[in-house]
Write a protein that holds these residues in place. Structure first.
Motif, short mmCIF file in Angstrom:
data_model
loop_
_atom_site.label_atom_id
_atom_site.label_comp_id
_atom_site.label_asym_id
_atom_site.label_seq_id
_atom_site.Cartn_x
_atom_site.Cartn_y
_atom_site.Cartn_z
N ALA A 151 0.74 -1.24 0.01
CA ALA A 151 -0.02 0.16 0.03
C ALA A 151 0.95 1.15 0.17
N SER A 172 -4.62 2.95 -0.06
CA SER A 172 -5.16 2.24 1.38
C SER A 172 -4.64 0.76 1.14
N ARG A 173 -5.03 0.21 2.29
CA ARG A 173 -4.81 -1.36 2.22
C ARG A 173 -5.68 -2.05 1.77
#
Length: 230
Positions: A51, A57-58
């Motif tokens: 990420a 984002s993850r």
């Protein structure tokens, strides 16, 4: 700890990607790197590291890893998370046995309905395969060739199941090429398969397909038996 992020950046690149493209870009970069061997079996892939590399984002990373796990390119290992799966294993033989059953039926349904443009498209993929040496692109072209020949099958669920198995096939390509000492796959079976499909010779087409897949399965079975005997 700095070594692995540096490896990931070298292998995957590190430019930021738009949020709406993040999942597909990350999935394709990882798949290509795994199939080509740039990310070897056992490599741990941490969501946060990926990420950070892409500036996302993850969530899209987690979705990409989930897709690759479904394709048997990744395994989830306790205390390590997602790791690159072994190049070859017992499930490879199962995959080919399943492919014989599914693809023979799809070919039987599809061949009588194939149009000249379908045959031309399939021959085009063979031409590209004759010159391609990159494993990821060989896998993509092989999948497109087979799906073109099955495309007129009336059972759409059958086609979806086959495409899943063909995606998994990509991870076996490096094994087949290295075991046979080849830089690329021979296209003799593919040419014979398309010729039979073009002539509407359903039984001949199925016979060629079954021989093609069973030969690959035997190569893997012999390798696994030799490893077990050590």
């Amino acid at each position: 700890m700095a070594e692995k992020p540096r490896l990931l950046k070298t292998v995957l690149g590190g430019e930021q990607v738009p949020a709406h493209l993040a999942r597909s870009v990350i999935e394709e970069r990882l798949r290509s790197a795994i199939v080509d061997g740039r990310l070897p079996p056992g490599t741990a892939l941490r969501q946060q590291e990926i990420a950070t590399l892409f500036g996302v984002s993850r969530m899209p990373v987690r979705e990409a890893l989930r897709q690759l796990e479904a394709q048997s390119l990744l395994q989830v290992v306790m205390h390590k998370g997602a790791v690159v799966a072994p190049l070859i294993g017992e499930d490879a033989v199962d995959t080919y046995e399943l492919r014989v059953m599914l693809e023979s039926e799809a070919l039987r349904q599809s061949v009588p309905l194939l149009e000249p443009e379908d045959i031309a498209l399939a021959r085009g993929y063979i031409q590209q395969l004759e010159h391609e040496t990159r494993h990821a692109d060989i896998g993509r072209l092989n999948r497109l060739l087979h799906m073109t020949l099955y495309s007129k099958a009336r059972n759409q669920k059958l086609l979806r199941m086959i495409e899943v198995e063909l995606n998994e096939e990509e991870r076996f390509l490096r094994f087949h090429l290295s075991s046979m000492g080849l830089g690329k796959l021979t296209q003799d079976d593919h040419i014979a398969l398309v010729d039979a499909a073009s002539a509407k010779q359903v039984d001949e087409a199925v016979s060629v397909l079954e021989r093609h897949l069973n030969n690959a399965s035997r190569t893997i079975r012999n390798y696994l038996d030799s490893q077990a005997a050590r």
